[in-house]
Write an enzyme that holds these catalytic residues in place. Sequence first.
Site, PDB file in Angstrom:
ATOM      1  CE  LYS A 132      -4.015   1.977   2.435  1.00  0.00           C
ATOM      2  NZ  LYS A 132      -4.851   1.902   3.650  1.00  0.00           N
TER       3      LYS A 132
ATOM      4  CB  SER B  31      -8.045   3.876   2.593  1.00  0.00           C
ATOM      5  OG  SER B  31      -7.194   3.187   3.489  1.00  0.00           O
TER       6      SER B  31
ATOM      7  CB  SER C 173      -8.366   1.163   5.515  1.00  0.00           C
ATOM      8  OG  SER C 173      -9.068   2.370   5.547  1.00  0.00           O
TER       9      SER C 173
END
Lengths: 99, 503
Positions: B81, B156, B180
């Site tokens: 990420k 997210s 997330s």
Amino acid sequence: MPSISRDEVAHLARLARLAVTEAELDLFAGQLDQIVAAVAQVGQVADQDIPPTSHSVPLTNVFRADVVRPGLTQQQATAAAPAVEDGRFRVPRILGEEA
Amino acid sequence: MSELTRLDAADIAAKVAAKEVSAVEVTQAHLDRIAAVDHAVHAFLHVDTDRALAAAKAVDDDVAAGRPAASPLAGVPLALKDVLTMQGAPTTCGSKVLEHWQPPYDATVTQRLRAAGVVILGKTNMDEFAMGSSTENSAFGPTRNPWDLDRIPGGSGGGSSAALAAFEAPLAIGTDTGGSIRQPGAVTGTVGVKPTYGTVSRFGLVAFSSSLDQAGPCARTVLDAALLHEVIAGHDPLDSTSIDAPVPPVVAAAREGATGDLKGVKVGVVTEFAGDGYEHGVAEAFAAAVEQLRALGAEIVEVSCPSFDLALPAYYLIAPSEASSNLARFDAMRYGLRVGDDGGHSAEEVMSLTRAAGFGAEVKRRIMLGTYALSAGYYDAYYGSAQKVRTLIMRDFDAAFAQVDVLVSPTTPTTAFKIGERTADPMAMYRADLCTIPSNLAGNAALSVPCGLADGLPVGMQIMSPALQDQRGYRVAAAYELARNAAQGGPLINRVPELEVAH
């Protein structure tokens, strides 16, 4: 609970160093008002005698040994800077015109 | 699609170690897959081709020289990420403020992955600074859900979840501040784990809400997630909130769960996470999963956690408050974007112009909300009350875990919604995190495991464990995964539609 006016959004934006457009003031005033109305539910515990929790893991005074360890070189530290002069961060003037 | 991209991480590592396939071949197969499908999915913001192949080559060299594997995941590709720093590549956090920014250091998670011989393929898309539930808040365009390209992959960490579901990577790293990792896992039919707060280092994780942020593993199987968990977890002196305790035995627990016996395990179904607002198909898949747990020998009871109803409002005060402080560092002086530095503007004006140009609408909303909540006159009513709610939620968990070993709920109230459906309504977007937020506020472990389809879209079951007892969730999830695969004709992820391949 107080509602959030356009002027209040402008004030918050100033505090947060965010330039906002007129259109954004209208948009954010409506949205923040709606969000604050929803989150204001937490007020139902305001009068109760409950200790606050700021952090789920109660840690205090985390120290490391007082020994020198490598950090960034000057070149590494300034490599991603938006402006550099003589190996230092170059920043805009810090005082306004009137000062 | 190359068969290599269909393999689980554990299988890849075993084949690499046995010289059945080289790590370079495995990495190339995933790079080829990214080249073929990422135009449609947009899971990646940066693909680190050369270094990925070099890392794979190093693993192959170890194997050829007969050196022991660096870890049980040596040679396995992973998608990182874009909120974790990795030297030599941009770390953008999905924000224009950090576009092209190259961090001068590796996050501890990145370092541990490298040391374990894990091959980092690149950086994945995300909601700007991890604020969002759909990845639509990325400054670089949304990621699409491989199950239906018109739908969101969660957020997210939608880039990480979509990369798994599109078979672009068998492993990914996410970060979970309010859900997330888990919500993207649920809506893409993948496994996502938020470890106990403080057990995975936050050093090099760009801060959103420091008392809640936690990095964790994402995978297509429970065992793979456990293997990755053990690679990234552990005490780190560079993170002063890092817990100095042994990593919970999650791999052993996943293997124990895979024996398929949950006798003696007490599972609590959270009363509050049902009813209005929960899609029928989600409720149905979750109820079937609970029955499956019962069939595996678990004892099922209902447990009420009344303060969980206040978790969402408390979160949307605490997280924005911390964010408004954390994001003050983006001041256009030492790194990142600078706008209006033309000699006519002062430093403060440059700051304001930069932040206006560099932050997207959701980040601005949360900064202003946090600024408001922390203002003199409002602090006690908002932030202070939210902190009291946090105490009540921890008490609810304590009381629940005095009765049961784990708690379960749907991971999120709906399946993947359509891109654009909630962007104009922040509160509707926030409700995607309804069930995941309590474990962030309390800091305990929680994971999402796929539990079926509703109208062709994946549903996730959340399993919550006490702090530092992460292994309990893994055991239950692994047992459930095995039973579900047997009952539903193989792994759910195998039913993801074929993506159109670019040539």
